[in-house]
Design an enzyme around this catalytic site. Structure first.
Site, PDB file in Angstrom:
ATOM      1  N   ASP A   1       0.829  -1.212   0.000  1.00  0.00           N
ATOM      2  CA  ASP A   1       0.000   0.000   0.000  1.00  0.00           C
ATOM      3  C   ASP A   1       0.862   1.260   0.000  1.00  0.00           C
ATOM      4  O   ASP A   1       2.087   1.203   0.183  1.00  0.00           O
ATOM      5  CB  ASP A   1      -0.959  -0.004   1.200  1.00  0.00           C
ATOM      6  CG  ASP A   1      -0.280  -0.294   2.534  1.00  0.00           C
ATOM      7  OD1 ASP A   1       0.963  -0.310   2.581  1.00  0.00           O
ATOM      8  OD2 ASP A   1      -0.986  -0.496   3.528  1.00  0.00           O
TER       9      ASP A   1
ATOM     10  N   ASN B   1      -7.660  -1.914  14.218  1.00  0.00           N
ATOM     11  CA  ASN B   1      -9.062  -2.176  13.858  1.00  0.00           C
ATOM     12  C   ASN B   1      -9.188  -3.407  12.962  1.00  0.00           C
ATOM     13  O   ASN B   1     -10.234  -3.655  12.378  1.00  0.00           O
ATOM     14  CB  ASN B   1      -9.681  -0.948  13.169  1.00  0.00           C
ATOM     15  CG  ASN B   1      -8.989  -0.603  11.856  1.00  0.00           C
ATOM     16  OD1 ASN B   1      -8.009  -1.242  11.473  1.00  0.00           O
ATOM     17  ND2 ASN B   1      -9.490   0.400  11.169  1.00  0.00           N
TER      18      ASN B   1
ATOM     19  N   HIS C   1      -7.388  -4.000  10.171  1.00  0.00           N
ATOM     20  CA  HIS C   1      -7.096  -3.852   8.743  1.00  0.00           C
ATOM     21  C   HIS C   1      -5.802  -4.570   8.383  1.00  0.00           C
ATOM     22  O   HIS C   1      -4.908  -4.736   9.215  1.00  0.00           O
ATOM     23  CB  HIS C   1      -7.091  -2.373   8.290  1.00  0.00           C
ATOM     24  CG  HIS C   1      -5.927  -1.538   8.714  1.00  0.00           C
ATOM     25  ND1 HIS C   1      -6.070  -0.240   9.157  1.00  0.00           N
ATOM     26  CD2 HIS C   1      -4.593  -1.768   8.738  1.00  0.00           C
ATOM     27  CE1 HIS C   1      -4.883   0.269   9.420  1.00  0.00           C
ATOM     28  NE2 HIS C   1      -3.968  -0.641   9.183  1.00  0.00           N
TER      29      HIS C   1
ATOM     30  N   GLU D   1      -9.662  -1.290   5.121  1.00  0.00           N
ATOM     31  CA  GLU D   1     -10.359  -0.905   6.346  1.00  0.00           C
ATOM     32  C   GLU D   1     -11.684  -1.659   6.467  1.00  0.00           C
ATOM     33  O   GLU D   1     -12.289  -2.017   5.454  1.00  0.00           O
ATOM     34  CB  GLU D   1     -10.651   0.604   6.287  1.00  0.00           C
ATOM     35  CG  GLU D   1      -9.415   1.484   6.185  1.00  0.00           C
ATOM     36  CD  GLU D   1      -8.765   1.731   7.526  1.00  0.00           C
ATOM     37  OE1 GLU D   1      -8.706   0.803   8.356  1.00  0.00           O
ATOM     38  OE2 GLU D   1      -8.305   2.864   7.755  1.00  0.00           O
TER      39      GLU D   1
END
Ligand code: GLP
Length: 251
Positions: free
Chosen positions: A70, A138, A140, A145
């Site tokens: 990414d 979270n 990811h 996400e």
């Protein structure tokens, strides 16, 4: 659903030793291998160990191809917050990898077309042999996400407030902190032949417990899609493993 192999070691240096040994072994057995790299603090000790190995043993990276997971949108390689800068400074500048064989998602210009091309480039390289992943608090992976479907390929994402806040620690007050990114999707990640997920530190303890006690993959926990891959190894330090090891139903 598959159960990942789980390795728990005492600290982040040991994590780096284990993961780097896998990578070095792969390069020695297959000098033309394709590696998928991640950024963030989780893989740092692995990169330190790879650089040390290169200095000591001259492991030959010349024919290796790399794809990063990414990148933030709108940050150029000379921006010290870009993942390109991170990879060059922490790894690529210190080994003999061929710069033409390094791939980092394009974050400037026509990024939608670039995302499609990125997927084709991975396929044309023969697919990723070993993908390294970190995990967000979270859940990811890459910048996928919650919620993220299983069929996503490389795409543009809006970062969640949770991720923006957590990553704010890397930016000074004068830095532009992007709110969008380009990331390999869940389907891109699941195409890798082998995946190693790294989790370090107590901030990852609750999410690792959530992941490792999940019985069915679901979009709200992007990391849970890894349970549909038959060759995943989780490497954690004791702090990241704590909540999972001490869960009530751990008999
Ligand atoms: C970042 C990256 C991920 C990384 C994760 C965890 O936002 N996009 O690829 O795995 O968050 O980062 P860290 O390892 O610093 O905790």
């Amino acid at each position: 659903m598959y159960i990942p192999k789980i390795i728990i070691v005492k600290n982040e240096v040991e994590v780096g030793k284990i993961v780097s040994a896998e990578i070095i072994n792969l390069i020695n057995n297959n000098p033309k291998c394709v590696l998928g790299f991640a950024t963030g603090s989780s893989p740092l000790t692995t990169y330190v160990a790879l650089v040390e190995d290169y200095k000591k043993n001259q492991t030959d990276w010349n024919q290796v191809t790399t794809f990063n997971l990414d990148e933030y949108l709108d940050l150029t390689i000379d921006n010290h917050n870009s993942y390109a800068w991170f990879m060059h400074n922490n790894l690529f500048n210190h080994i003999n990898v061929n710069v033409k064989q390094i791939h980092i998602p394009q974050s400037i210009g026509d990024v939608n077309t670039a995302a499609e091309k990125y997927e084709t480039m991975i396929d044309n390289a023969g697919g990723i042999d070993l993908q390294i992943l970190g995990i967000g608090v979270n859940g990811h992976i890459g910048f996928n996400e919650p919620p993220t479907d299983k069929n996503t390929l490389t795409h543009i994402v809006d970062l969640t407030p949770s991720t923006i806040n957590r990553n704010a620690r890397f930016f000074t007050k004068n830095d532009l902190q992007p709110t969008k990114a380009i990331t390999m999707g869940i389907a891109s990640i699941l195409k890798a032949k082998k995946i190693i997920l790294i989790a370090i530190g107590e901030t990852k303890s609750e999410i690792m417990k959530k992941f490792l006690t999940t019985t069915k993959p679901w979009p709200d926990l992007p990391v849970s899609w890894l349970l549909e891959h038959n060759n995943v190894t989780v490497v954690m330090d004791m702090h990241a493993a704590e909540a999972w090891l001490t869960r009530e139903d751990n008999t």
